[in-house]
Design an enzyme around this catalytic site. Structure first.
Site, PDB file in Angstrom:
ATOM      1  N   HIS A 130      44.120  52.626  32.438  1.00  0.00           N
ATOM      2  CA  HIS A 130      43.954  51.552  31.436  1.00  0.00           C
ATOM      3  C   HIS A 130      42.465  51.369  31.179  1.00  0.00           C
ATOM      4  CE1 HIS A 130      44.641  46.958  30.545  1.00  0.00           C
ATOM      5  NE2 HIS A 130      44.222  47.627  29.483  1.00  0.00           N
ATOM      6  N   ASP A 174      42.539  50.381  36.468  1.00  0.00           N
ATOM      7  CA  ASP A 174      41.900  49.440  35.538  1.00  0.00           C
ATOM      8  C   ASP A 174      40.403  49.690  35.446  1.00  0.00           C
ATOM      9  OD1 ASP A 174      43.864  47.658  34.447  1.00  0.00           O
ATOM     10  OD2 ASP A 174      44.132  46.807  36.444  1.00  0.00           O
ATOM     11  N   MET A 222      39.625  49.640  29.588  1.00  0.00           N
ATOM     12  CA  MET A 222      39.161  48.422  28.897  1.00  0.00           C
ATOM     13  C   MET A 222      37.685  48.628  28.595  1.00  0.00           C
ATOM     14  SD  MET A 222      41.210  45.749  31.305  1.00  0.00           S
ATOM     15  CE  MET A 222      41.462  46.986  32.571  1.00  0.00           C
ATOM     16  N   MET A 262      36.888  48.887  33.623  1.00  0.00           N
ATOM     17  CA  MET A 262      36.229  47.831  32.826  1.00  0.00           C
ATOM     18  C   MET A 262      34.742  48.121  32.707  1.00  0.00           C
ATOM     19  SD  MET A 262      37.949  44.551  34.642  1.00  0.00           S
ATOM     20  CE  MET A 262      39.707  44.425  34.888  1.00  0.00           C
ATOM     21  N   ASP A 304      51.238  43.886  31.464  1.00  0.00           N
ATOM     22  CA  ASP A 304      50.161  43.847  32.456  1.00  0.00           C
ATOM     23  C   ASP A 304      49.528  42.461  32.539  1.00  0.00           C
ATOM     24  OD1 ASP A 304      47.936  44.350  34.030  1.00  0.00           O
ATOM     25  OD2 ASP A 304      47.077  45.878  32.712  1.00  0.00           O
ATOM     26  N   SER A 335      48.333  47.875  40.239  1.00  0.00           N
ATOM     27  CA  SER A 335      46.928  48.011  39.846  1.00  0.00           C
ATOM     28  C   SER A 335      46.038  48.037  41.082  1.00  0.00           C
ATOM     29  CB  SER A 335      46.504  46.847  38.961  1.00  0.00           C
ATOM     30  OG  SER A 335      45.096  46.877  38.829  1.00  0.00           O
ATOM     31  N   MET A 378      49.378  43.156  26.869  1.00  0.00           N
ATOM     32  CA  MET A 378      48.641  42.362  27.859  1.00  0.00           C
ATOM     33  C   MET A 378      49.246  40.951  27.934  1.00  0.00           C
ATOM     34  SD  MET A 378      46.494  44.331  29.239  1.00  0.00           S
ATOM     35  CE  MET A 378      45.811  43.056  30.330  1.00  0.00           C
ATOM     36  N   HIS A 391      48.176  52.189  38.653  1.00  0.00           N
ATOM     37  CA  HIS A 391      47.490  51.664  37.472  1.00  0.00           C
ATOM     38  C   HIS A 391      45.993  51.576  37.772  1.00  0.00           C
ATOM     39  CE1 HIS A 391      47.523  49.429  33.663  1.00  0.00           C
ATOM     40  NE2 HIS A 391      46.644  48.596  34.205  1.00  0.00           N
TER      41      HIS A 391
HETATM   42  C1  DX5 Z   1      43.523  42.829  33.802  1.00  0.00           C
HETATM   43  C2  DX5 Z   1      44.081  44.128  34.335  1.00  0.00           C
HETATM   44  C3  DX5 Z   1      45.364  43.979  35.096  1.00  0.00           C
HETATM   45  C4  DX5 Z   1      45.274  43.113  36.298  1.00  0.00           C
HETATM   46  C5  DX5 Z   1      46.638  42.863  36.874  1.00  0.00           C
HETATM   47  O1  DX5 Z   1      42.446  43.112  32.985  1.00  0.00           O
HETATM   48  O2  DX5 Z   1      44.337  45.011  33.278  1.00  0.00           O
HETATM   49  O3  DX5 Z   1      45.888  45.247  35.445  1.00  0.00           O
HETATM   50  O4  DX5 Z   1      44.444  43.630  37.250  1.00  0.00           O
HETATM   51  O5  DX5 Z   1      46.453  42.085  37.996  1.00  0.00           O
HETATM   52  P1  DX5 Z   1      47.403  40.895  38.400  1.00  0.00           P
HETATM   53  O6  DX5 Z   1      48.754  41.499  38.606  1.00  0.00           O
HETATM   54  O7  DX5 Z   1      46.772  40.381  39.628  1.00  0.00           O
HETATM   55  O8  DX5 Z   1      47.416  39.915  37.253  1.00  0.00           O
HETATM   56 ZN    ZN Z   2      45.538  46.991  33.487  1.00  0.00          ZN
END
Ligand code: DX5
Ligand code: ZN
Length: 216
Positions: free
Chosen positions: A67, A36, A69, A38, A176, A9, A138, A34
């Site tokens: 991903h 992420d 979110m 948000m 994840d 990620s 998750m 990956h």
């Molecule tokens: C959380 C994300 C993950 C996260 C993983 O909302 O979707 O991808 O960043 O990070 P680590 O491996 O640091 O938990």
């Molecule tokens: Zn993620």
């Protein structure tokens, strides 16, 4: 021993030198990147949008595993389509008509993923599994990197692994949150096929060693 693919990620990368960080982990044997995303509404944090992802188009040699979110993700799906985009994953909890969202993603020639939060039961996806290309379990509450792994994700991974074998489904199973060299064997043994890892890869003293240990 079970092996898995890895999708680091970029949330855990140094954003001031994102391209260099990504180029560096790509030299460590990774399979996907990956991404992420948000929105500050579906999760209590804001990360980055499609333009930051696209800034990596010249650097990325592995496919994007996006991903989302975000609430009502259909509004933004087109923006994440690039030649490098393999999967766009939405949250079950963020979609009012999941079948339509899956169709939307597929209509753009992209593989469709669906993620469930730690409080969501795995059975909610049963009726959609035949049309899903990636199931993302998750193992932390989405929103932040660097959280502690929740082992309540393990029976969910096993559930999707069993369903896949019983029905001949083709989706990949991904997990994840909170995974690193010390606990990756747990998710691999449960049947996971792709492991997302942020902090454990980008903040490792030896990234190559971390990637190899997580993949098994
Ligand atoms: C959380 C994300 C993950 C996260 C993983 O909302 O979707 O991808 O960043 O990070 P680590 O491996 O640091 O938990
Ligand atoms: Zn993620």
């Amino acid at each position: 021993m079970e092996k898995a693919l890895i999708s680091p990620s970029i949330l855990a990368a140094d954003f001031a030198r994102l391209g260099a960080d990504v180029a560096d982990v790509q030299g460590c044997g990774i399979d996907y990147l990956h991404i992420d995303v948000m929105d500050g509404a579906f999760v209590p944090n804001i990360s980055f949008g499609p333009d930051v992802m696209k800034s990596l188009n010249g650097t990325a040699t592995v496919p994007y595993d996006v991903h989302l979110m975000i609430e009502d993700p259909d509004r933004y799906i087109e923006k994440f389509v690039t030649d490098n985009t393999e999967f766009i994953t939405v949250h079950y909890e963020a979609c009012s008509d999941l079948a339509a969202t899956l169709e939307h993603i597929h209509s753009l020639g992209i593989k469709a993923g669906v993620s469930i939060k730690p409080g969501t039961e795995p059975e909610v996806l049963d009726e959609f599994l035949k049309d899903i290309d990636l199931v993302l379990v998750m193992s932390v509450e989405p929103g932040f990197g660097g959280q502690k792994f929740m082992d309540s994700s393990l029976p969910k991974i096993s559930y999707y692994s069993k369903k896949k074998a019983e029905n001949g489904y083709s989706y990949l199973i991904e997990v994840d949150g909170g995974i690193g060299p010390a606990n990756a064997h747990l998710v691999r043994e449960a049947g996971v096929e792709v492991i997302v890892a942020g902090s454990a890869v980008f903040k490792a003293a030896d990234r190559k060693e971390a990637v190899a240990a997580i993949k098994g």
